[in-house]
Design an enzyme around this catalytic site. Structure first.
Site, PDB file in Angstrom:
ATOM      1  CD  GLU A  40      -3.056  -0.197  -0.079  1.00  0.00           C
ATOM      2  OE1 GLU A  40      -3.132   0.362  -1.194  1.00  0.00           O
ATOM      3  OE2 GLU A  40      -3.602  -1.285   0.170  1.00  0.00           O
ATOM      4  CG  HIS A  41       0.023   4.854   0.798  1.00  0.00           C
ATOM      5  ND1 HIS A  41      -0.395   6.063   0.333  1.00  0.00           N
ATOM      6  CD2 HIS A  41      -0.970   4.388   1.596  1.00  0.00           C
ATOM      7  CE1 HIS A  41      -1.596   6.338   0.847  1.00  0.00           C
ATOM      8  NE2 HIS A  41      -1.969   5.334   1.614  1.00  0.00           N
ATOM      9  CB  THR A  42       4.603   0.297  -2.453  1.00  0.00           C
ATOM     10  OG1 THR A  42       3.440  -0.441  -2.831  1.00  0.00           O
ATOM     11  CG2 THR A  42       4.992  -0.076  -1.033  1.00  0.00           C
ATOM     12  CG  ASP A  43       0.696   3.400  -6.052  1.00  0.00           C
ATOM     13  OD1 ASP A  43       1.022   3.966  -4.971  1.00  0.00           O
ATOM     14  OD2 ASP A  43      -0.414   3.575  -6.583  1.00  0.00           O
ATOM     15  N   GLY A 127     -16.796   3.352  -5.165  1.00  0.00           N
ATOM     16  CA  GLY A 127     -16.119   4.105  -4.112  1.00  0.00           C
ATOM     17  C   GLY A 127     -15.707   3.289  -2.906  1.00  0.00           C
ATOM     18  N   GLY A 129     -13.249   1.241  -2.972  1.00  0.00           N
ATOM     19  CA  GLY A 129     -11.825   0.927  -3.131  1.00  0.00           C
ATOM     20  C   GLY A 129     -11.595  -0.283  -4.013  1.00  0.00           C
ATOM     21  CG  LEU A 130     -13.898  -3.283  -4.097  1.00  0.00           C
ATOM     22  CD1 LEU A 130     -15.115  -4.195  -4.042  1.00  0.00           C
ATOM     23  CD2 LEU A 130     -12.680  -4.016  -3.568  1.00  0.00           C
ATOM     24  CG  ASP A 177      -6.631   1.344  -9.052  1.00  0.00           C
ATOM     25  OD1 ASP A 177      -5.945   0.644  -8.279  1.00  0.00           O
ATOM     26  OD2 ASP A 177      -7.115   2.441  -8.729  1.00  0.00           O
TER      27      ASP A 177
HETATM   28  P1  ADP Z   1     -13.883   3.498  -7.324  1.00  0.00           P
HETATM   29  O1  ADP Z   1     -13.018   3.426  -6.099  1.00  0.00           O
HETATM   30  O2  ADP Z   1     -14.998   2.514  -7.265  1.00  0.00           O
HETATM   31  O3  ADP Z   1     -13.101   3.452  -8.584  1.00  0.00           O
HETATM   32  P2  ADP Z   1     -14.333   6.169  -8.218  1.00  0.00           P
HETATM   33  O4  ADP Z   1     -14.941   7.349  -7.559  1.00  0.00           O
HETATM   34  O5  ADP Z   1     -12.929   6.253  -8.669  1.00  0.00           O
HETATM   35  O6  ADP Z   1     -14.575   4.931  -7.251  1.00  0.00           O
HETATM   36  O7  ADP Z   1     -15.186   5.796  -9.513  1.00  0.00           O
HETATM   37  C1  ADP Z   1     -16.563   5.617  -9.418  1.00  0.00           C
HETATM   38  C2  ADP Z   1     -17.254   6.191 -10.646  1.00  0.00           C
HETATM   39  O8  ADP Z   1     -17.141   5.256 -11.736  1.00  0.00           O
HETATM   40  C3  ADP Z   1     -18.729   6.382 -10.429  1.00  0.00           C
HETATM   41  O9  ADP Z   1     -19.003   7.632  -9.834  1.00  0.00           O
HETATM   42  C4  ADP Z   1     -19.260   6.293 -11.862  1.00  0.00           C
HETATM   43  O10 ADP Z   1     -19.106   7.528 -12.516  1.00  0.00           O
HETATM   44  C5  ADP Z   1     -18.330   5.275 -12.497  1.00  0.00           C
HETATM   45  N1  ADP Z   1     -18.985   3.946 -12.401  1.00  0.00           N
HETATM   46  C6  ADP Z   1     -18.690   2.932 -11.562  1.00  0.00           C
HETATM   47  N2  ADP Z   1     -19.534   1.883 -11.736  1.00  0.00           N
HETATM   48  C7  ADP Z   1     -20.400   2.268 -12.703  1.00  0.00           C
HETATM   49  C8  ADP Z   1     -21.518   1.649 -13.339  1.00  0.00           C
HETATM   50  N3  ADP Z   1     -21.940   0.425 -12.989  1.00  0.00           N
HETATM   51  N4  ADP Z   1     -22.170   2.340 -14.302  1.00  0.00           N
HETATM   52  C9  ADP Z   1     -21.766   3.587 -14.653  1.00  0.00           C
HETATM   53  N5  ADP Z   1     -20.722   4.209 -14.097  1.00  0.00           N
HETATM   54  C10 ADP Z   1     -20.043   3.577 -13.139  1.00  0.00           C
END
Ligand code: ADP
Ligand code: MG
Length: 389
Positions: A40-43, A127, A129-130, A177
Site C-alpha cells: 500500500e502506498h508503494t506505487d 467508491g 476501493g475496488l 488499478d
Molecule cells: P472506485 O473506487 O470505485 O473506482 P471512483 O470514484 O474512482 O470509485 O469511480 C466511481 C465512478 O465510476 C462512479 O461515480 C461512476 O461515474 C463510475 N462507475 C462505476 N460503476 C459504474 C456503473 N456500474 N455504471 C456507470 N458508471 C459507473
C-alpha cells in the site's frame, strides 16, 4: 450478507443495449474490479504492489455507427449522454467521462475511428476501493480496440485507461488499478513492479479460505489532502537520502540504514521506514504464497496494517476496529486496511466455514461501537478484461 451493490436483474447487458438502441450490439466486454493483497502506498514510490482482479465487473455492449456520434446509456443510472467524437467535452454526469476519457486518449495517440453506441452496467460497489472506475475505463478501451481493430496490446490499453483517468477525469492515480483489471488471472495475484512495469503471477492457493472485504462505509474527508502530504513526505525523504546516496531515485532504492543515517525529522523518517518495510513485505509475501504458507502471508498483512496505522498514519478508527477484531479470530489468517486510507475496506483472508459467524460478530460489534453498518463482499480472483458472449 451482500455480494454486490447491485444485482443484475437477470437481464443481460446486450439485452439492455437492444432495448435501448433497438438493434443488437456488435460486442460485449467485461472488465473486473480489483483488490490489493499487500503493498500500500508503494506505487508512487516506484515499489511493488500485489493486486488481483475479482469476480465483480463492469460490462459494456457496443456497436459501431457510421457517423461521428457517441451515444452512451448507463443502465444503473438510467441516464443517457451523446456527444460528437470531434467535440468531446466533460459530460457533467461523471460516468460518461471515464468512457470519453478513453476516446480522447485514443485520439491523442493517433487512432482513427467513427462514432459508436454503448450501454454499461456493473456490480462493483462504487467508491469502496475496488476500482469500479478503472474497470469502466478498461472495458471501454478493450471494446474500442476490438471494435475498430486498433491493434493495441494489453499493456498499451492499461496505459490509455490510466491516462483517461488522469487527464479527462482529472485524478492523478497510479497504474495499478487499470493494470489489475486488464491483466488479472483466475486464482492468481500479480506482483507488479511499479518502476519497470514488470510483473509476475502468483497463484493464491487458499483452498478452504476466502478473501473477504469488510467495507467500513466511511470515507473521511482527509483522504485526498493527506494522500498528497504523504507523497510529498516520501519525496522529501528521497531528497534527504540523496544528499549522501545520490543513486537513490525513489524509496524503492533505499533501505532502513540509509533512512537512519540521513533523515532526522521523525515524521519523514517513519513515513520512509514504512515504505521500505512495505516493499519488503510484498517480496516476502510472494515467497509465502509460492510456499503455500498463507498463515505467513497473513502475518505480513497484519504487519502492513500496523505500519499503515502507526508509521504511515493513514488508517482511521473504523478500519482499526475491524482489523483489530479480525486479529482476535483464529480463523482470520490476515487482515489489513486496503487502499489510500481514512475509510474504505479491510481485506481479510478467512476460513470459509467460519466466515458467516465471524462476519456476524464483527458486524454487530461494529454497529455498537462505531454506529455504522458493515458491508461485506466475498470475492474470488478472476480473469482480466475479456469479450463475453
Ligand atoms: P472506485 O473506487 O470505485 O473506482 P471512483 O470514484 O474512482 O470509485 O469511480 C466511481 C465512478 O465510476 C462512479 O461515480 C461512476 O461515474 C463510475 N462507475 C462505476 N460503476 C459504474 C456503473 N456500474 N455504471 C456507470 N458508471 C459507473
Ligand atoms: Mg476509481
Amino acid at each position: 450478507m451482500e455480494s454486490a451493490v447491485k444485482q443484475y436483474s437477470g437481464k443481460l447487458i446486450n439485452e439492455y443495449f437492444r432495448d435501448y438502441f433497438l438493434t443488437p450490439p456488435d460486442l460485449t466486454v467485461s472488465s473486473p474490479g480489483r483488490i490489493n493483497l499487500i503493498g500500500e502506498h508503494t506505487d508512487y514510490n516506484n515499489g511493488f504492489v500485489l493486486p488481483a482482479a475479482i469476480d465483480k465487473s463492469i460490462e459494456i455492449s457496443i456497436k459501431k455507427r457510421t457517423d461521428n456520434l457517441i451515444e452512451l446509456f448507463s443502465v444503473d443510472k438510467n441516464e443517457a449522454f451523446s456527444v460528437s467524437i470531434d467535440r468531446l467535452n466533460v459530460s457533467g454526469l461523471l460516468w460518461p467521462d471515464y468512457i470519453l476519457g478513453v476516446v480522447d486518449e485514443l485520439i491523442k495517440a493517433g487512432h482513427k475511428f467513427t462514432g459508436f453506441s454503448a450501454a454499461v452496467t456493473g456490480n462493483i460497489p462504487i467508491g469502496a476501493g475496488l476500482s469500479s472506475s478503472a474497470a469502466l475505463e478498461c472495458a471501454t478501451v478493450y471494446a474500442l480496440n476490438e471494435l475498430f481493430g486498433l491493434g493495441i496490446d494489453r499493456m498499451g490499453m492499461v496505459k490509455i485507461a490510466k491516462l483517461a483517468e488522469n487527464n479527462f477525469v482529472g485524478l492523478q492515480c497510479g497504474i495499478m488499478d487499470m493494470f489489475a483489471s486488464m491483466m488479472g488471472k483466475a486464482d492468481n495475484a500479480i506482483r507488479l513492479d511499479c518502476r519497470s512495469l514488470d510483473y509476475e503471477y502468483f497463484p493464491l492457493k487458499i483452498c478452504g479460505y476466502k478473501i473477504v472485504l469488510l467495507d467500513t462505509q466511511v470515507k473521511h474527508s482527509l483522504a485526498s489532502s493527506e494522500y498528497n502530504t504523504r507523497r510529498n513526505e516520501c519525496f522529501e525523504g528521497v531528497r534527504l537520502i540523496q544528499q549522501k546516496y545520490p543513486s537513490v531515485q525513489s524509496l524503492r532504492d533505499a533501505d532502513e540504514q540509509m533512512i537512519e543515517e540521513t533523515i532526522t525529522n521523525p515524521v519523514i523518517k517513519k513515513r520512509c521506514r514504512f515504505i521500505v518495510q512495505e516493499n519488503k513485505r510484498v517480496t516476502e509475501g510472494c515467497k509465502n504464497l509460492l510456499a503455500g504458507d498463507i498463515y505467513a502471508f497473513g502475518k505480513q498483512m497484519y504487519a502492513s496494517h500496523t505500519g499503515l496505522r502507526d508509521n504511515y498514519e493513514v488508517s482511521c478508527k473504523e478500519l482499526d476496529f475491524i482489523a483489530d477484531e479480525c486479529s482476535k479470530e483464529k480463523d482470520v489468517v490476515g487482515a489489513r486496511m486496503m487502499g489510500g486510507g481514512f475509510g474504505g475496506c479491510v481485506i481479510a483472508i478467512i476460513k470459509e466455514e467460519a466466515i458467516e459467524a465471524i462476519v456476524k460478530k464483527i458486524s454487530k460489534e461494529y454497529k455498537i461501537k462505531m454506529g455504522q453498518e458493515l458491508k461485506v463482499y466475498i470475492t474470488q480472483l478472476h480473469k482480466g478484461t475479456a469479450a463475453i458472449n
